[in-house]
Scaffold this active site. Sequence first.
Site, mmCIF file in Angstrom:
data_model
loop_
_atom_site.group_PDB
_atom_site.id
_atom_site.type_symbol
_atom_site.label_atom_id
_atom_site.label_comp_id
_atom_site.label_asym_id
_atom_site.label_seq_id
_atom_site.Cartn_x
_atom_site.Cartn_y
_atom_site.Cartn_z
ATOM 1 N N ARG A 133 -16.442 -15.018 -40.478
ATOM 2 C CA ARG A 133 -17.454 -13.298 -41.202
ATOM 3 C C ARG A 133 -17.747 -12.548 -39.961
ATOM 4 N NH1 ARG A 133 -22.948 -15.790 -42.437
ATOM 5 N NH2 ARG A 133 -22.982 -16.161 -40.400
ATOM 6 N N TYR A 134 -17.386 -12.958 -38.629
ATOM 7 C CA TYR A 134 -17.233 -11.453 -37.170
ATOM 8 C C TYR A 134 -16.584 -11.450 -37.143
ATOM 9 C CZ TYR A 134 -22.294 -14.077 -37.652
ATOM 10 O OH TYR A 134 -22.661 -14.046 -36.900
ATOM 11 N N ARG A 166 -15.298 -13.742 -34.111
ATOM 12 C CA ARG A 166 -15.290 -15.551 -34.283
ATOM 13 C C ARG A 166 -15.107 -15.335 -35.663
ATOM 14 N NH1 ARG A 166 -21.600 -13.894 -32.857
ATOM 15 N NH2 ARG A 166 -20.269 -11.635 -33.638
ATOM 16 N N CYS A 221 -20.306 -37.045 -40.396
ATOM 17 C CA CYS A 221 -20.916 -37.076 -38.979
ATOM 18 C C CYS A 221 -21.286 -37.851 -39.089
ATOM 19 C CB CYS A 221 -22.495 -36.208 -39.045
ATOM 20 S SG CYS A 221 -21.819 -34.306 -40.338
ATOM 21 N N CYS A 225 -28.102 -35.814 -41.302
ATOM 22 C CA CYS A 225 -28.951 -34.820 -41.153
ATOM 23 C C CYS A 225 -29.912 -34.283 -42.402
ATOM 24 C CB CYS A 225 -28.868 -33.741 -40.597
ATOM 25 S SG CYS A 225 -28.522 -33.793 -39.096
ATOM 26 N N CYS A 242 -29.260 -30.630 -43.439
ATOM 27 C CA CYS A 242 -28.515 -29.979 -43.653
ATOM 28 C C CYS A 242 -28.162 -28.647 -44.149
ATOM 29 C CB CYS A 242 -27.091 -31.117 -43.940
ATOM 30 S SG CYS A 242 -25.667 -30.166 -42.895
ATOM 31 N N ARG A 262 -25.357 -28.418 -44.950
ATOM 32 C CA ARG A 262 -24.044 -28.322 -45.711
ATOM 33 C C ARG A 262 -24.468 -29.427 -46.600
ATOM 34 N NH1 ARG A 262 -20.718 -26.112 -40.983
ATOM 35 N NH2 ARG A 262 -20.406 -24.514 -41.356
ATOM 36 N N ASP A 311 -31.883 -22.225 -43.435
ATOM 37 C CA ASP A 311 -31.125 -21.662 -44.288
ATOM 38 C C ASP A 311 -31.777 -21.879 -46.210
ATOM 39 O OD1 ASP A 311 -29.285 -20.359 -42.870
ATOM 40 O OD2 ASP A 311 -27.131 -22.331 -42.516
ATOM 41 N N ASP A 337 -30.320 -16.523 -41.293
ATOM 42 C CA ASP A 337 -28.815 -16.384 -41.085
ATOM 43 C C ASP A 337 -28.508 -16.404 -42.642
ATOM 44 O OD1 ASP A 337 -26.095 -16.121 -41.604
ATOM 45 O OD2 ASP A 337 -25.816 -18.338 -40.853
ATOM 46 N N LYS A 392 -26.041 -13.592 -38.518
ATOM 47 C CA LYS A 392 -27.702 -13.912 -37.929
ATOM 48 C C LYS A 392 -28.343 -12.752 -37.327
ATOM 49 C CE LYS A 392 -25.676 -18.520 -36.330
ATOM 50 N NZ LYS A 392 -24.220 -18.345 -36.696
HETATM 51 C C1 LIG Z 1 -23.137 -18.660 -36.107
HETATM 52 C C2 LIG Z 1 -22.106 -18.455 -36.895
HETATM 53 C C3 LIG Z 1 -20.926 -18.428 -35.647
HETATM 54 C C4 LIG Z 1 -21.271 -18.220 -34.357
HETATM 55 O O1 LIG Z 1 -22.027 -17.078 -33.742
HETATM 56 P P1 LIG Z 1 -22.147 -16.691 -32.525
HETATM 57 O O2 LIG Z 1 -24.334 -15.634 -33.006
HETATM 58 O O3 LIG Z 1 -22.221 -16.207 -31.334
HETATM 59 O O4 LIG Z 1 -23.270 -17.948 -32.029
HETATM 60 C C5 LIG Z 1 -19.863 -17.860 -36.413
HETATM 61 N N1 LIG Z 1 -19.378 -17.798 -37.630
HETATM 62 C C6 LIG Z 1 -20.210 -17.921 -37.920
HETATM 63 C C7 LIG Z 1 -19.845 -17.838 -39.606
HETATM 64 C C8 LIG Z 1 -21.458 -18.440 -37.883
HETATM 65 O O5 LIG Z 1 -22.102 -18.986 -39.373
HETATM 66 S S1 SF4 Z 2 -26.684 -31.010 -39.754
HETATM 67 FE FE1 SF4 Z 2 -25.237 -31.340 -40.917
HETATM 68 S S2 SF4 Z 2 -22.837 -30.830 -40.058
HETATM 69 FE FE2 SF4 Z 2 -24.044 -31.449 -38.443
HETATM 70 S S3 SF4 Z 2 -25.051 -33.300 -37.775
HETATM 71 FE FE3 SF4 Z 2 -26.720 -33.239 -39.238
HETATM 72 S S4 SF4 Z 2 -25.091 -33.430 -41.291
HETATM 73 FE FE4 SF4 Z 2 -23.490 -33.342 -40.241
#
Ligand SMILES: *Cc1c(COP(=O)(O)O)cnc(C)c1O
Ligand code: SF4
Length: 348
Positions: A89-90, A93, A102, A106, A109, A111, A270, A307, A314
């Site tokens: 997305r960036y 990165r 996991c 959580c 979470c 996801r 989120d 986000d 973010k």
């Molecule tokens: C959060 C995130 C990152 C890492 O972002 P930083 O702000 O550099 O920690 C990279 N890719 C995605 C898709 C993210 O959600």
């Molecule tokens: S937040 Fe989601 S991905 Fe992270 S440890 Fe918990 S269940 Fe796993």
Amino acid sequence: MTWKSQLANSITTPEQLAAHFGIDPEPLRAVSARYPLRITPHYLDLIEERNDPLWRQSVPDLHELVVDDLPEDSLNEESFSPVPAVVHRYPDRALLLVSGQCAGYCRFCTRKNRVGTAALTFTAKQIAAGIAYIKATPGIHDVILTGGDPLLLDDDRLGDILAQLHTIPHVEIIRIGSRVPVTLPERITPQLCQLLARFQPLYLNTHFNHPRELVAASIMACARLADAGIPLGNQTVLLRGVNDDPEVMIELCRGLLKMRVRPYYLHHLDQAHGTAHFRVPVECGLEIIAALRGRISGLGIPQYVVDPPGGQGKVPLLPENLLQVGETIKVRTNCGIVELPNRPLKAI
Ligand SMILES: *Cc1c(COP(=O)(O)O)cnc(C)c1O
Ligand code: SF4
């Protein structure tokens, strides 16, 4: 107990939970049929009473099934996914999703819809395609292993992935995001630390949410990682009934600094289905950050970020980015103004 026997002895069914806590399993069945359940013996021991901050993070809750106020595709990660195991997305990165599992699931979470299921479990071939994509994309300097939890892979498999990434010239740093120091500290063995130390510069971001998670085994796990030269950060999620209190957050951040873990992000929750009961109004998050200033070293103050779905990443929750605060909030992002809900759903 070794980490593998901790996992094997985890609670994964409502019946086991009910037997442990002397509660009725019936209401939990529908929730755990919808979203996965796993609590390690380590984490189970930290729960003191019903609905305490550790219980709320790990025990299924009927609120997860309440029809919430979010649009269907509220996360929109897929549109930034050039190959299945990568989220890019960036420009500089990329996330590489190396494990769908996991140590504990959580309840909040992001996801939760896919974690612990086949939908987030990529084959060796798909992960290889992800690494090939990173290799073919010279703009990527920072690769973040995530999932699920990358540290649920065994040492050989993890070492294999790290070695491949480490040989790509334009990949300057590798990061691992893992909740294992919190939920399964036994996983942080001396062997794992030696393995990780071979792939410097490598950063590890973990995920403590409450000061009661900072127990001896977790303190030792972080000390081992830090002694191996792995810089440690922490990403906390702001959660109703868990850490939505300035005193709790101060205690957490001070405790983390003592463990050589630097508070990195405080995530505004989120927009994931089944988590709206954890929502904390942005006013409360801003108040917590204000309380941290002046009470604790700047080293211990995380950045409070949101986000937003569809946004290009973010956004720091600073007064200048907040155009409206009320029943909803309006946030200024790189790609326009986004409106998000700002109140927890009413209790059932
Ligand atoms: C959060 C995130 C990152 C890492 O972002 P930083 O702000 O550099 O920690 C990279 N890719 C995605 C898709 C993210 O959600
Ligand atoms: S937040 Fe989601 S991905 Fe992270 S440890 Fe918990 S269940 Fe796993």
